[in-house]
Design an enzyme around this catalytic site. Structure first.
Site, PDB file in Angstrom:
ATOM      1  N   SER B 150       0.662  -0.464   0.495  1.00 38.83           N
ATOM      2  CA  SER B 150       0.245  -0.119  -0.086  1.00 38.83           C
ATOM      3  C   SER B 150       0.662   1.083  -0.081  1.00 38.83           C
ATOM      4  O   SER B 150       2.099   1.074  -0.417  1.00 38.83           O
ATOM      5  CB  SER B 150      -0.844  -0.086   1.708  1.00 38.83           C
ATOM      6  OG  SER B 150      -1.917   0.772   1.052  1.00 38.83           O
ATOM      7  N   ASP B 226     -10.038  -6.048  -3.533  1.00 42.02           N
ATOM      8  CA  ASP B 226      -9.580  -5.033  -2.469  1.00 42.02           C
ATOM      9  C   ASP B 226     -10.004  -3.510  -2.568  1.00 42.02           C
ATOM     10  O   ASP B 226     -10.706  -2.887  -3.494  1.00 42.02           O
ATOM     11  CB  ASP B 226      -8.168  -4.602  -2.823  1.00 42.02           C
ATOM     12  CG  ASP B 226      -7.399  -3.788  -2.287  1.00 42.02           C
ATOM     13  OD1 ASP B 226      -7.985  -1.965  -1.398  1.00 42.02           O
ATOM     14  OD2 ASP B 226      -6.118  -3.306  -2.383  1.00 42.02           O
ATOM     15  N   HIS B 259      -7.036  -5.821   1.382  1.00 40.93           N
ATOM     16  CA  HIS B 259      -6.468  -5.573   1.441  1.00 40.93           C
ATOM     17  C   HIS B 259      -5.436  -5.746   2.687  1.00 40.93           C
ATOM     18  O   HIS B 259      -4.787  -5.452   2.788  1.00 40.93           O
ATOM     19  CB  HIS B 259      -6.726  -3.871   1.074  1.00 40.93           C
ATOM     20  CG  HIS B 259      -5.852  -3.135   0.993  1.00 40.93           C
ATOM     21  ND1 HIS B 259      -4.504  -2.464  -0.602  1.00 40.93           N
ATOM     22  CD2 HIS B 259      -5.454  -1.927   2.032  1.00 40.93           C
ATOM     23  CE1 HIS B 259      -4.466  -1.588  -0.226  1.00 40.93           C
ATOM     24  NE2 HIS B 259      -4.322  -1.130   1.461  1.00 40.93           N
TER      25      HIS B 259
END
Lengths: 283, 283
Positions: B150, B226, B259
Site C-alpha cells: 500500500s 481490495d 487489502h
C-alpha cells in the site's frame, strides 16, 4: 444455532473467517475463527483441527501470528480457533483482573464453584457444542484432531486423553503438562473446581497419560529457552507418564526457542503434517 | 550509531529481533525489525530485503502477520522492517490525528513544508541511513531488494525506480501506484511537499516507471476485492506506464483477495523467491 459472520478474508485460496454465536453451554456470545481450505465442499468435506490458545489470547492470535493456513491449504484441513473463556458483561472475572484467572483464562474445564460455574463451562463447549456447530454449518467431516499452546496445550492434551474416540491425534506447544503441580494450574483449579484435588486430577495431562488405556498419537514441542518452562510447564512429568505407560508420545525439545508465537510459527507446519497423517489413516 | 535491542526471538532457526536507535535523518528514536536467517555470518553475509509497511503500521505488522520468515530462512535472506514515520512527543502529527497524514503516514518522502520538514525525512532514512546502519551492525551484504504494501508499495516502487543501482529488484502488494491522482497521495504530497506538483511527480511510481531508463525487475500483486482498488491504488496507471516504456513489470491480479495481511501472507513467499533470484543473479 445461528452464526453471525464478523469477517471473511481470502487466504491461500481458501477463506479465513470469524463468526460469533450464542453459546448454550457458556450462556454468552462467543467468537471463533475458521480457516477453510479451497478444496472444502459439501461433496468433499475436510477434517478439522481445533486449536486452543493460551492465557490472554482470543480467537485472533493463532490466525494472525502462527502462519498455519499455508500448510492447512495444502493438506486440506480446516482449522477452528475458539476463544479462551466465556466473555461479556455478566461473565465473572478475577477481582484483580489477573491474566491467569477469569476472562481469557477458562482452562478448558467445567467450573463447579461460584461465581464461575454459571458461564465457565469451556470443556463442554470445546468437546460438544462447538464441533456440533462447526459440523452443521461448514463443509467439514466429523474427523478431528486437537492442538494448542500453553493453557491451550493443557486443554488439547486433557480433552484428547479424556476423549480418545473423538480425536484422531493430539499435539501441543509448551503445554501446562502437569497443572496440579504448578502455580497456574493450582490457582485455576482451586478457583474453578474447589479444594477437592481428585477433581483437579481429572484435568491433568500427565496423570491422564499415565492412566490412558486408548492411545492416540501425541506430539509435543517445547522450547528450552521458555521463561515458563521450569515453574509452570513440567514436560518431564508428561514424558515420565508416557514412558511408564508405553504411550507413543513424541516430545521435541528445541534449544533457543521461547514461549512465543515465533516458536509456534517455526513448527506449526510439522504439527499440521502430523495431524494430516493421522486424520488420513483413520478415514 | 548505537543500537538498542528491544526483543529477540528464535524463529525458523534464525532470529527475529527488534531494535531502536537515534535516527539522524529523522531526529528521533526509531524502531526497526530484522529477521536474520541461521546461515547469516560475517564470513557468509546474506542479502537484505527491505519491507515498507502501509498506513497505520509500525515495525511489527509484517513481522507478526505476513509469515515471511519461513521462506527467508530457506533462501538465506534477511528482512528489515522500518517504522512508517518518525515518532515521538516532538514529532508533528495531523491536527485531527488522521490515519493518512503524520504519524504512521510518512509516505517515504522528504518533507519540505512546515511543520513536517524537521522530522519527516523518511526517504533519506530508508535510502541512506538505515542500510548503512544495517550493513554496519549485522552479517549482511550490500545486496538489497525492496518491497512493501500500500503506502509501502508506493515507497518501495518509487525508491527503487529512483535508485536502480542500489536495488536488485523491487516488489509491491497493492501499491498506491499513481499517488498524484488519488486522495491519499494528494493529501500527503500537498502537506509534505506543498503545492508544486512537479515535486509530487518525482514520487509517483507510474510517472517514474514511464520515464525509467535503467530497468530493474519489478513484481506487483493486487487483490481484485481490495476496497481501495478503485479510488486509491490505480494499478492500471502502472501497467500503462510499463507497457509504454517496455518496463519488465509483472503484475498479478488476484480474484477475491482484499487489502489485508491475509492477502500478503498468501503471496509473500512468491515475492521472496522473486527477490532471491535477482539477488543471486547480481552476485
Amino acid at each position: 444455532m445461528m452464526l453471525e459472520e464478523i469477517s471473511s478474508n481470502k487466504m491461500f485460496a481458501g477463506v479465513q473467517a470469524h463468526f460469533q454465536h450464542d453459546a448454550e453451554s457458556l450462556k454468552c456470545k462467543m467468537r471463533f475463527a475458521i480457516y477453510l481450505p479451497e478444496c472444502a465442499s459439501k461433496s468433499s468435506p475436510v477434517p478439522v483441527l481445533y486449536w486452543l490458545s493460551g492465557l490472554t489470547c482470543t480467537d485472533e492470535n493463532f490466525v494472525q501470528k502462527a502462519g498455519g493456513q499455508r500448510m492447512a491449504s495444502i493438506l486440506g484441513i480446516a482449522i477452528v480457533c475458539p476463544d479462551t473463556s466465556p466473555r461479556g458483561d455478566d461473565v465473572a472475572d478475577d477481582e484483580n483482573q489477573a491474566y491467569d484467572l477469569g476472562l481469557g483464562a477458562g482452562f478448558y474445564i467445567n467450573a463447579t464453584e461460584k461465581p464461575w460455574s454459571s458461564h465457565y463451562q469451556m470443556y463442554d463447549y470445546i468437546v460438544d457444542e462447538l464441533p456440533k456447530l462447526i459440523e452443521a454449518n461448514f463443509p467439514v467431516s466429523s474427523k478431528k484432531s486437537i492442538s494448542g499452546h500453553s493453557m491451550g496445550g493443557h486443554g488439547a492434551l486433557t480433552i484428547a486423553l479424556k476423549n480418545p474416540d473423538l480425536y484422531c491425534s493430539v499435539s501441543a506447544f509448551s503445554p501446562i503438562a502437569n497443572p496440579v503441580n504448578c502455580a497456574w494450574g493450582q490457582k485455576a483449579f482451586s478457583a474453578y473446581l474447589g479444594s477437592d484435588q481428585t477433581l483437579w486430577q481429572q484435568h491433568d495431562a500427565s496423570l491422564l497419560m499415565k492412566a490412558s488405556t486408548h492411545h492416540i498419537p501425541a506430539l509435543v514441542d517445547q522450547g528450552l529457552d521458555d521463561d515458563f518452562l521450569k515453574e509452570q510447564l513440567h514436560p518431564k512429568s508428561l514424558i515420565s507418564a508416557a514412558l511408564s505407560n508405553n504411550y507413543p508420545l513424541i516430545l521435541n525439545q528445541h534449544q533457543g526457542y521461547d514461549h512465543s508465537y515465533f516458536f509456534i510459527a517455526s513448527f506449526i507446519e510439522n504439527h499440521l503434517c502430523f495431524h494430516a497423517q493421522h486424520l488420513q489413516d483413520s478415514q
